[in-house]
Design a protein around this motif. Structure first.
Motif, PDB file in Angstrom:
ATOM      1  N   ALA A  35      12.240  35.943  44.740  1.00  0.00           N
ATOM      2  CA  ALA A  35      13.267  34.715  44.569  1.00  0.00           C
ATOM      3  C   ALA A  35      12.374  33.538  44.002  1.00  0.00           C
ATOM      4  O   ALA A  35      12.911  32.333  44.199  1.00  0.00           O
ATOM      5  CB  ALA A  35      13.830  34.458  45.559  1.00  0.00           C
ATOM      6  N   ASP A  36      11.465  34.003  43.034  1.00  0.00           N
ATOM      7  CA  ASP A  36      10.770  32.911  42.315  1.00  0.00           C
ATOM      8  C   ASP A  36      10.760  32.945  40.795  1.00  0.00           C
ATOM      9  O   ASP A  36       9.997  32.237  40.228  1.00  0.00           O
ATOM     10  CB  ASP A  36       9.482  32.694  42.983  1.00  0.00           C
ATOM     11  CG  ASP A  36       8.557  33.829  42.660  1.00  0.00           C
ATOM     12  OD1 ASP A  36       8.952  34.844  42.229  1.00  0.00           O
ATOM     13  OD2 ASP A  36       7.401  33.852  43.193  1.00  0.00           O
ATOM     14  N   HIS A  37      11.245  33.861  40.253  1.00  0.00           N
ATOM     15  CA  HIS A  37      10.938  34.121  38.646  1.00  0.00           C
ATOM     16  C   HIS A  37      11.416  32.875  38.020  1.00  0.00           C
ATOM     17  O   HIS A  37      10.824  32.613  37.089  1.00  0.00           O
ATOM     18  CB  HIS A  37      11.567  35.598  38.394  1.00  0.00           C
ATOM     19  CG  HIS A  37      11.144  35.702  36.807  1.00  0.00           C
ATOM     20  ND1 HIS A  37       9.933  35.634  36.431  1.00  0.00           N
ATOM     21  CD2 HIS A  37      11.853  35.817  35.758  1.00  0.00           C
ATOM     22  CE1 HIS A  37       9.738  36.026  35.295  1.00  0.00           C
ATOM     23  NE2 HIS A  37      11.160  36.101  34.958  1.00  0.00           N
ATOM     24  N   THR A  39      11.956  29.883  39.033  1.00  0.00           N
ATOM     25  CA  THR A  39      11.288  28.666  39.256  1.00  0.00           C
ATOM     26  C   THR A  39       9.827  28.757  38.346  1.00  0.00           C
ATOM     27  O   THR A  39       9.200  27.882  38.042  1.00  0.00           O
ATOM     28  CB  THR A  39      11.053  28.190  40.735  1.00  0.00           C
ATOM     29  OG1 THR A  39      10.711  29.337  41.361  1.00  0.00           O
ATOM     30  CG2 THR A  39      12.249  27.407  41.202  1.00  0.00           C
ATOM     31  N   ASN A  40       9.176  29.943  38.670  1.00  0.00           N
ATOM     32  CA  ASN A  40       7.908  30.309  38.036  1.00  0.00           C
ATOM     33  C   ASN A  40       7.994  29.832  36.481  1.00  0.00           C
ATOM     34  O   ASN A  40       6.880  29.417  36.034  1.00  0.00           O
ATOM     35  CB  ASN A  40       7.525  31.739  38.292  1.00  0.00           C
ATOM     36  CG  ASN A  40       6.895  32.124  39.613  1.00  0.00           C
ATOM     37  OD1 ASN A  40       6.408  31.302  40.645  1.00  0.00           O
ATOM     38  ND2 ASN A  40       6.963  33.447  39.847  1.00  0.00           N
ATOM     39  N   LEU A  41       8.848  30.533  35.750  1.00  0.00           N
ATOM     40  CA  LEU A  41       9.045  30.403  34.491  1.00  0.00           C
ATOM     41  C   LEU A  41       9.302  28.974  33.892  1.00  0.00           C
ATOM     42  O   LEU A  41       8.513  28.313  33.115  1.00  0.00           O
ATOM     43  CB  LEU A  41       9.674  31.391  33.843  1.00  0.00           C
ATOM     44  CG  LEU A  41       9.135  32.811  33.327  1.00  0.00           C
ATOM     45  CD1 LEU A  41      10.347  33.262  32.632  1.00  0.00           C
ATOM     46  CD2 LEU A  41       8.248  32.549  32.412  1.00  0.00           C
ATOM     47  N   GLY A 174       5.414  46.346  40.112  1.00  0.00           N
ATOM     48  CA  GLY A 174       5.854  45.062  40.654  1.00  0.00           C
ATOM     49  C   GLY A 174       6.316  45.095  42.016  1.00  0.00           C
ATOM     50  O   GLY A 174       6.388  46.237  42.500  1.00  0.00           O
ATOM     51  N   ARG A 175       6.767  44.016  42.294  1.00  0.00           N
ATOM     52  CA  ARG A 175       7.430  43.885  43.721  1.00  0.00           C
ATOM     53  C   ARG A 175       8.476  44.745  43.938  1.00  0.00           C
ATOM     54  O   ARG A 175       8.813  45.224  45.084  1.00  0.00           O
ATOM     55  CB  ARG A 175       7.835  42.273  43.987  1.00  0.00           C
ATOM     56  CG  ARG A 175       6.822  41.603  44.494  1.00  0.00           C
ATOM     57  CD  ARG A 175       7.363  40.245  44.546  1.00  0.00           C
ATOM     58  NE  ARG A 175       6.137  39.154  44.474  1.00  0.00           N
ATOM     59  CZ  ARG A 175       5.333  39.026  45.586  1.00  0.00           C
ATOM     60  NH1 ARG A 175       5.544  39.675  46.777  1.00  0.00           N
ATOM     61  NH2 ARG A 175       4.605  38.189  45.479  1.00  0.00           N
ATOM     62  N   ALA A 176       9.333  45.019  42.775  1.00  0.00           N
ATOM     63  CA  ALA A 176      10.592  45.704  42.952  1.00  0.00           C
ATOM     64  C   ALA A 176      10.550  47.001  43.341  1.00  0.00           C
ATOM     65  O   ALA A 176      11.043  47.760  44.038  1.00  0.00           O
ATOM     66  CB  ALA A 176      11.486  45.348  41.558  1.00  0.00           C
TER      67      ALA A 176
HETATM   68 MG    MG Z   1       6.165  35.611  43.451  1.00  0.00          MG
END
Ligand code: MG
Ligand code: ADP
Ligand code: MG
Length: 206
Positions: A35-37, A39-41, A174-176
């Motif tokens: 749940a941060d993609h 905000t990260n980008l 990746g995480r997924a």
């Molecule tokens: Mg992250």
């Protein structure tokens, strides 16, 4: 064909689109990641715009290497180094004056850099599933001699279709990928943001 100001405008438009879709990107990442993609980008691209404003940009390539280095340095998640490598590698090989063929070749090398760093291939349910089809669309456009605007439209469409095509995939990178079969049925957030980057380019070039 494409000048320094257009490359700056690409990042400005990408930042605008990511900001507008920040919550959607974060929701996609909430489903299969952390749940941060969004905000990260969003944060990364804000830093990119600052870096571009603070740099005496010497060429189109310099815009790309500046953006790439900033994303690598400033985005904590996996997507920062991956997008950073895309743009940095593009910047390393892009020659002035930028032609469609030169841009397509640089983009292809950038996508290869992402694939190498992420050890990801088409079908792994990552940003590669949007970037690689966009790269192929550009190569076909060059082969067929279509204009820049149409080529970038086709690349944007290919990226958007590639992103939607990640929905039925099971994530292998990746995480997924930690979710195994439970990653099926959700669009990959990085593929979705890659489609936004390609839409941004088609928009500013159009
Ligand atoms: Mg992250
Ligand atoms: P994190 O997963 O570290 O929180 P983000 O949420 O910002 O980072 O980005 C996640 C996105 O990064 C994924 O949706 C996927 O598209 C992309 N990604 C993650 N790992 C890889 C990889 N090994 N190769 C290619 N892309 C990847
Ligand atoms: Mg994440």
């Amino acid at each position: 064909m494409m000048e320094t100001a257009l490359f700056v405008a690409w990042f400005e438009e990408a930042a605008r689109l990511v900001r507008a879709d920040r919550d959607r990107l974060t929701r996609l990442d909430a489903a299969i990641g952390d749940a941060d993609h969004g905000t990260n980008l969003d944060r990364g691209l804000t830093e990119v715009l600052k870096a571009l404003a603070d740099t005496a940009l010497e060429s189109e390539a310099h815009v790309l290497t500046t953006a790439g280095a900033t994303l690598i340095r400033r985005v904590g998640g996996a997507s920062g180094p991956l997008y950073g490598s895309l743009f940095r590698q593009m910047g390393k090989v892009l020659e002035t004056p930028v032609t469609l063929a030169g841009f397509a070749a640089a983009f292809e090398e950038g996508v290869v850099a992402v694939e190498r760093l992420g050890k990801a291939a088409l079908g792994d349910k990552t940003m590669v599933d949007a970037l690689a089809p966009a790269s192929r669309a550009l190569a076909l456009a060059v082969r067929d001699g279509v204009g820049v605007r149409q080529a970038l439209d086709q690349a944007a469409r290919a990226a958007a279709e590639g992103s939607k095509a990640t929905i039925p995939m099971q994530a292998r990178k990746g995480r997924a990928s930690y979710l195994g079969e439970r990653s099926i049925g959700h669009e990959d957030p990085g593929a979705a943001s890659a489609a936004l980057f390609m839409t941004a380019l088609a928009t500013v070039a159009g």
